[in-house]
Structures are given as structure tokens and as C-alpha cells.
Write an enzyme that holds these catalytic residues in place. Structure first.
Site, mmCIF file in Angstrom:
data_model
loop_
_atom_site.group_PDB
_atom_site.id
_atom_site.type_symbol
_atom_site.label_atom_id
_atom_site.label_comp_id
_atom_site.label_asym_id
_atom_site.label_seq_id
_atom_site.Cartn_x
_atom_site.Cartn_y
_atom_site.Cartn_z
ATOM 1 N N LYS A 122 0.803 -1.225 0.000
ATOM 2 C CA LYS A 122 0.000 0.000 0.000
ATOM 3 C C LYS A 122 0.837 1.275 0.000
ATOM 4 C CE LYS A 122 -4.146 -2.010 2.094
ATOM 5 N NZ LYS A 122 -5.171 -1.894 3.142
ATOM 6 N N ASP B 128 -10.381 2.254 1.543
ATOM 7 C CA ASP B 128 -10.597 1.739 2.898
ATOM 8 C C ASP B 128 -11.304 2.773 3.774
ATOM 9 O OD1 ASP B 128 -9.445 -0.776 2.536
ATOM 10 O OD2 ASP B 128 -7.444 -0.067 3.040
#
Length: 282
Positions: free
Chosen positions: A75, A112
Site C-alpha cells: 500500500k 478503505d
């Protein structure tokens, strides 16, 4: 990378990470494609670590590939490879969604954070006076970013060690939420908050199950396997609302499918049912 020659008109997306075999993303995205009638779309998973990521990304053909989903440890590693990054992703220095433009340009986003907010909103949780976060790390920083938008007061982060405590306070300053840190040994106190977000690894919060109050607030435990966790089971037994990792995974995946395909009306219910079926088969 899968080198199978694609059929004309095929569009591809995939989730990358290491380890990746456990990922539910293929189940969720394929369910969405099927429900939306996107017969030419394919979604796969690839075991890719930080060292292999640049080569994988460089080999993507924009005529075929629409985008990627990223899990740990990629990420942050992907950020230098991108042409653009959204403000949401930049705020936590974490990208879980890559969109490959027809011109080959790579854009990064983080679904997210809005996914977590959407999951809470689905349960009617749109504002809380205070909250607690169990744990530190990338998921905890995303939780803080979400709480910055719905928590009107202080967030207490329960962590191990002064370094992680300092990091969480820094994230709070950066994200615009007041963060107080407390030692993990005192984590039972977190359970009295109106919203508790547990971001710890499997088993780490099991010992808290016996400390759930008689009238608990809401628990968001980001794990989805095994499920329910001991804490989530005890919380439910007390009648408190519980959200799990599948709630987060499905809501963030809806946003990924929208970005990859360019289509709205992504079928949340079909994706959730597919995820539940896959977990039930384990």
C-alpha cells in the site's frame, strides 16, 4: 504474472500482495462482474512482494488492464510508481486502489477510508462523541482518518510501546482528530466507548471478551477470518452492534469496482452474499 493471451475485448483487474492466497477480493469482484453483466471482465490474484511490484506494474498493458487492488505490504510501496494520488490516499500514505488509464497513466486512491465510513453509515452510525482504536499501523491510521469525519471528541488509541503511541498521535495531528494514547495493558477501558475499532491481528484482543460491558456501544472489528472473533462474539451476546472485516471489505470493494469499470450501481448485496458463502466454506 499470468501470461495467457487475452481474448479481444477482455478487461482485467487483480489484487496483489504477499501473502495473497487468503484474499476474498476475487470472490467479491467476480460476483460484482457477474451481477452487472460484465462478461468480458476478469479478476485474479497475484503473489507480489515489494521487490517484484515495479516490474509487475511496468508490464501492465492499458489496452487490457483496468486496475489493481493492493493489500499489504504494497500500500505504501506503490506510491512512487504512480502518476497521481488522491487526497484521501495521501492523507494516510496508503494506496489500496490503482486505476490504469487508457493512456497508461496510473492513479492511486484509498477506498478503505470511505468504505469504513459507508459500513458504519449502513448501521446508522454517522456521529459519535468519542471513540477508541485498538492497535496501531496502516489499518489504524485509516480508522483515524474515518473517525476524523464522524467523531466530535477525542479518540483514544491503545497501543504497545512509546514509539507506536507517538506515531498514532502524529497521525491524529495530521488527520485533524484529537488522539490520546494509552497502554495496551489498559485496553479493557476502551470497551466503554460508544465506538470501538479493533485493528489488531487475530487473537490479540481475545482476552478482552470477558470485559465487554453490559450495555456496549458499537464494535468494528476489522478481521473477517476467523469470524466471529472472541471479542465480536461476546459483544453480540451483550446486544451491541458489531461490524466485521467483511463489512469493510465489501464496502471498499464496491468503490474499487466503480473506479475500475466506470460503472455505478455496483451490487453490494451480491458481493456480500458471495463473501459470506466463501467464508462459510472454509
Amino acid at each position: 504474472m499470468d501470461t495467457t493471451a487475452p481474448t479481444p475485448g477482455t478487461r482485467r483487474a487483480a489484487v496483489l500482495g504477499s501473502p495473497i492466497a487468503h484474499s476474498l477480493s476475487p470472490v467479491l469482484h467476480r460476483a460484482a462482474y457477474a451481477a452487472m453483466g460484465l462478461d468480458g471482465w476478469h479478476y485474479d490474484r497475484f503473489e507480489v512482494d515489494e521487490a517484484a511490484l515495479p516490474g509487475f506494474v511496468a508490464g501492465l498493458d492499458p489496452a487490457e488492464w483496468a486496475g489493481l487492488s493492493l493489500t499489504m505490504p504494497l500500500k505504501r510501496a506503490v506510491i512512487p510508481l504512480l502518476d497521481t494520488i488522491s487526497d484521501t490516499a495521501a492523507s494516510v500514505e496508503a494506496v489500496n486502489t490503482v486505476v490504469l488509464g487508457k493512456d497508461g497513466r496510473l492513479g492511486g486512491d484509498n477506498t478503505d477510508i470511505p468504505g469504513l465510513l459507508a459500513a458504519l453509515r449502513e448501521r446508522g452510525i454517522t456521529s459519535v462523541p468519542s471513540a477508541a482504536v485498538l492497535g496501531a499501523g496502516a489499518t489504524a491510521s485509516s480508522a483515524l482518518a474515518a473517525l476524523a469525519r464522524i467523531c466530535t471528541g477525542e479518540v483514544t488509541a491503545y497501543v504497545r510501546g512509546p514509539a507506536r503511541a507517538a506515531e498514532m498521535r502524529q497521525w491524529g495531528t495530521r488527520l485533524g482528530v484529537t488522539v490520546r494514547t494509552a497502554d495496551w495493558a489498559d485496553a479493557e477501558r476502551a470497551l466503554a466507548e460508544p465506538l470501538v475499532v479493533a485493528t489488531t491481528p487475530a487473537g490479540a484482543a481475545d482476552h478482552l471478551a470477558g470485559a465487554v460491558p453490559k450495555r456496549p456501544g458499537a464494535l468494528f472489528d476489522v478481521l473477517y477470518h476467523p469470524w466471529p472473533t472472541a471479542l465480536a462474539a461476546a459483544w453480540s451476546a451483550r446486544g451491541g452492534p458489531v461490524l466485521g472485516g467483511l463489512d469493510l471489505l465489501v464496502h471498499q470493494a464496491v468503490l474499487q469496482v466503480e473506479q475500475h469499470t466506470g460503472h455505478g450501481g455496483v451490487p453490494l448485496d451480491a458481493m456480500r452474499a458471495a463473501g459470506e458463502a466463501a467464508l462459510g466454506a472454509h
